[in-house]
Motif scaffolding. Structure first.
Motif, PDB file in Angstrom:
ATOM      1  N   VAL A  33       0.864  -1.184   0.000  1.00  0.00           N
ATOM      2  CA  VAL A  33       0.000   0.000   0.000  1.00  0.00           C
ATOM      3  C   VAL A  33       0.898   1.231   0.000  1.00  0.00           C
ATOM      4  O   VAL A  33       1.855   1.306   0.787  1.00  0.00           O
ATOM      5  CB  VAL A  33      -0.900   0.020   1.257  1.00  0.00           C
ATOM      6  N   TYR A  34       0.583   2.191  -0.886  1.00  0.00           N
ATOM      7  CA  TYR A  34       1.416   3.381  -1.018  1.00  0.00           C
ATOM      8  C   TYR A  34       0.733   4.585  -0.372  1.00  0.00           C
ATOM      9  O   TYR A  34      -0.378   4.957  -0.770  1.00  0.00           O
ATOM     10  CB  TYR A  34       1.669   3.650  -2.508  1.00  0.00           C
ATOM     11  N   PRO A  35       1.385   5.203   0.625  1.00  0.00           N
ATOM     12  CA  PRO A  35       0.794   6.397   1.242  1.00  0.00           C
ATOM     13  C   PRO A  35       1.025   7.629   0.361  1.00  0.00           C
ATOM     14  O   PRO A  35       2.117   7.807  -0.181  1.00  0.00           O
ATOM     15  CB  PRO A  35       1.583   6.566   2.561  1.00  0.00           C
ATOM     16  N   VAL A  36       0.004   8.490   0.253  1.00  0.00           N
ATOM     17  CA  VAL A  36       0.181   9.769  -0.456  1.00  0.00           C
ATOM     18  C   VAL A  36      -0.294  10.910   0.439  1.00  0.00           C
ATOM     19  O   VAL A  36      -1.214  10.744   1.240  1.00  0.00           O
ATOM     20  CB  VAL A  36      -0.577   9.839  -1.804  1.00  0.00           C
ATOM     21  N   GLU A  65      -0.442   9.807  -9.953  1.00  0.00           N
ATOM     22  CA  GLU A  65       0.229   8.793  -9.144  1.00  0.00           C
ATOM     23  C   GLU A  65      -0.626   7.521  -9.080  1.00  0.00           C
ATOM     24  O   GLU A  65      -0.120   6.409  -9.183  1.00  0.00           O
ATOM     25  CB  GLU A  65       0.409   9.373  -7.731  1.00  0.00           C
ATOM     26  N   GLY A  66      -1.927   7.715  -8.922  1.00  0.00           N
ATOM     27  CA  GLY A  66      -2.857   6.583  -8.836  1.00  0.00           C
ATOM     28  C   GLY A  66      -2.796   5.707 -10.081  1.00  0.00           C
ATOM     29  O   GLY A  66      -2.808   4.481  -9.995  1.00  0.00           O
ATOM     30  N   ARG A  67      -2.684   6.365 -11.253  1.00  0.00           N
ATOM     31  CA  ARG A  67      -2.592   5.592 -12.506  1.00  0.00           C
ATOM     32  C   ARG A  67      -1.345   4.716 -12.497  1.00  0.00           C
ATOM     33  O   ARG A  67      -1.369   3.557 -12.910  1.00  0.00           O
ATOM     34  CB  ARG A  67      -2.514   6.541 -13.707  1.00  0.00           C
ATOM     35  N   GLU A  68      -0.240   5.294 -12.010  1.00  0.00           N
ATOM     36  CA  GLU A  68       1.013   4.532 -11.970  1.00  0.00           C
ATOM     37  C   GLU A  68       0.889   3.340 -11.008  1.00  0.00           C
ATOM     38  O   GLU A  68       1.400   2.253 -11.282  1.00  0.00           O
ATOM     39  CB  GLU A  68       2.176   5.453 -11.561  1.00  0.00           C
ATOM     40  N   LEU A  69       0.214   3.562  -9.885  1.00  0.00           N
ATOM     41  CA  LEU A  69       0.065   2.482  -8.902  1.00  0.00           C
ATOM     42  C   LEU A  69      -0.681   1.306  -9.519  1.00  0.00           C
ATOM     43  O   LEU A  69      -0.306   0.143  -9.331  1.00  0.00           O
ATOM     44  CB  LEU A  69      -0.661   2.982  -7.651  1.00  0.00           C
ATOM     45  N   GLU A 110     -11.353   8.895 -11.762  1.00  0.00           N
ATOM     46  CA  GLU A 110     -10.318   8.797 -12.809  1.00  0.00           C
ATOM     47  C   GLU A 110      -9.582   7.456 -12.818  1.00  0.00           C
ATOM     48  O   GLU A 110      -9.023   7.070 -13.831  1.00  0.00           O
ATOM     49  CB  GLU A 110      -9.282   9.920 -12.632  1.00  0.00           C
ATOM     50  N   VAL A 111      -9.484   6.817 -11.656  1.00  0.00           N
ATOM     51  CA  VAL A 111      -8.712   5.561 -11.571  1.00  0.00           C
ATOM     52  C   VAL A 111      -9.563   4.510 -10.857  1.00  0.00           C
ATOM     53  O   VAL A 111      -9.239   4.070  -9.744  1.00  0.00           O
ATOM     54  CB  VAL A 111      -7.373   5.772 -10.786  1.00  0.00           C
ATOM     55  N   VAL A 115      -7.736   0.507  -5.362  1.00  0.00           N
ATOM     56  CA  VAL A 115      -8.327   0.431  -4.019  1.00  0.00           C
ATOM     57  C   VAL A 115      -7.897   1.681  -3.244  1.00  0.00           C
ATOM     58  O   VAL A 115      -6.713   1.982  -3.141  1.00  0.00           O
ATOM     59  CB  VAL A 115      -7.860  -0.833  -3.272  1.00  0.00           C
ATOM     60  N   VAL A 116      -8.890   2.411  -2.723  1.00  0.00           N
ATOM     61  CA  VAL A 116      -8.600   3.671  -2.032  1.00  0.00           C
ATOM     62  C   VAL A 116      -8.881   3.528  -0.535  1.00  0.00           C
ATOM     63  O   VAL A 116     -10.003   3.240  -0.120  1.00  0.00           O
ATOM     64  CB  VAL A 116      -9.432   4.832  -2.621  1.00  0.00           C
ATOM     65  N   MET A 117      -7.820   3.729   0.228  1.00  0.00           N
ATOM     66  CA  MET A 117      -7.923   3.743   1.687  1.00  0.00           C
ATOM     67  C   MET A 117      -7.668   5.167   2.152  1.00  0.00           C
ATOM     68  O   MET A 117      -6.912   5.899   1.521  1.00  0.00           O
ATOM     69  CB  MET A 117      -6.839   2.867   2.317  1.00  0.00           C
ATOM     70  N   THR A 118      -8.280   5.533   3.298  1.00  0.00           N
ATOM     71  CA  THR A 118      -8.005   6.859   3.848  1.00  0.00           C
ATOM     72  C   THR A 118      -7.561   6.735   5.293  1.00  0.00           C
ATOM     73  O   THR A 118      -8.074   5.898   6.042  1.00  0.00           O
ATOM     74  CB  THR A 118      -9.269   7.747   3.812  1.00  0.00           C
ATOM     75  N   ASP A 119      -6.602   7.563   5.664  1.00  0.00           N
ATOM     76  CA  ASP A 119      -6.230   7.676   7.069  1.00  0.00           C
ATOM     77  C   ASP A 119      -7.259   8.573   7.745  1.00  0.00           C
ATOM     78  O   ASP A 119      -7.542   9.668   7.262  1.00  0.00           O
ATOM     79  CB  ASP A 119      -4.833   8.289   7.191  1.00  0.00           C
TER      80      ASP A 119
END
Ligand code: PBG
Length: 324
Positions: A33-36, A65-69, A110-111, A115-119
């Motif tokens: 999982v990549y934090p942004v 960034e999301g597209r690259e992930l 857009e992507v 999978v989108v997670m939020t802190d």
């Protein structure tokens, strides 16, 4: 035949192919999982001094960034936000037009494959920098979880797949599950930072998220690093309250905790490979003292070996390249 010379463990270490054949632990981009760090503006990519290689990104740049992930097969993104304005109660944490809410909507539009997670926390949104509400120098519990639950709801309304509360208030998972279910978001999962220790290894992150406490420290809510049994109680309670998966954080100094949680509970376990753990390796590599790629992969394999299914890591993109 029980020992040398008949037994020679080096036979399976002889070539890379033989080693791969008997490898016990595997690391794949889909487990990472990549934090942004989403910030206001457009076209913004602001490098961080204390977290080299990581940048604060405006919403449009998070989408890129999301597209690259997705292209690299990374499991998920974890969104942190830097608000326009901070206040006493962290109201941008639950604002419909808040930075995380806008980022999640953009990513989902857009992507869609990501999978989108939020802190979910207040520390980046409050003027005092604590993870809950403050009265007379005390971090309040029961009022804080109401605000935290509202923040989680706003992320779910924006389209988050998973909400990840990191505040360490008691009862927040139940509060979040309750409000999500009441509002028709029963399919949004909760990944709770269940065993989160008060740690020096969060240092670089606090620059990235601008979330350093203005007074005191977080020891009245984050866990004492000496307490693995208490970590199991935290996990048990969060699961009872409705957590779907749990995080142990930090990871490298707490591998034993990851293993104990893995052994005791049959739920997905995530390790948070925190900013200081990443920063130590980056700094040593910059000095030429060790090889970043090897040290990073060795660290990530250690977390998997300890029992983590999922790893939240600033190396997610690099690791995906290295593993390709
Ligand atoms: C916010 C939060 C922190 C981290 C994740 N969520 C910092 C803290 O508790 O001070 C740390 C992440 C990292 O160091 O990489 N509550």
């Amino acid at each position: 035949m029980s020992g040398y010379p008949a037994v020679r463990l080096r036979r399976f270490r002889r070539t890379a192919a033989l080693r791969a054949l008997v490898r016990e632990t595997h690391l794949e981009p889909g487990q990472l999982v990549y934090p942004v760090f989403a910030c206001p503006g457009e076209g913004v990519r602001r490098p961080l001094e204390g977290l080299p290689g990581i940048v604060q990104l405006s919403v449009d740049e998070v989408v890129e960034e999301g597209r690259e992930l997705v292209e690299r097969g990374i499991g998920a993104v974890l969104v942190f936000g830097l608000p326009e304005q901070k206040d006493e109660i962290g109201s941008e944490a639950y604002a419909d037009e808040g930075i995380v809410q806008r980022t999640v909507r953009a990513l989902k539009a857009e992507v869609p494959g990501l999978v989108v997670m939020t802190d979910v926390c207040l520390c980046a949104y409050t003027t005092h920098g604590h993870c809950g509400l403050v009265r007379e120098g005390e971090i309040l519990n029961d009022l804080s979880i109401e605000v935290i639950a509202r923040a989680a709801l706003s992320h779910a309304e924006a389209g988050a797949d998973v909400v990840a509360p990191s505040d360490m208030m008691d009862g927040r998972v139940a509060a979040i599950r309750g409000i999500l279910d009441d509002e028709g978001h029963e399919n949004v999962a909760i990944l709770s930072y269940a065993a989160k220790f008060a740690s020096s290894f969060y240092g670089p992150f606090r620059e990235a998220a601008d979330s350093t406490p203005a007074f005191g420290d977080r020891r009245s809510y984050q866990m004492d690093g000496a307490n693995p049994r208490e970590a199991l109680r935290e996990v048990a309670l969060d699961l009872e309250e409705g957590a779907d998966a749990v995080i142990v954080k930090p990871s490298l100094a707490y591998l034993d905790v990851i293993t104990r949680v893995r052994d005791r509970f049959d739920v997905p376990v995530a390790a948070y490979n925190v900013s200081g753990e990443y920063g130590m390796v980056r700094a040593a590599a910059a000095k030429g003292w060790l090889d970043e790629r090897q040290a990073a992969l060795e660290s990530l394999v250690a977390m998997r070996r300890a029992g983590a299914d999922v790893i939240i890591t600033y190396w997610a993109k690099d690791a995906a390249k290295w593993l390709a």
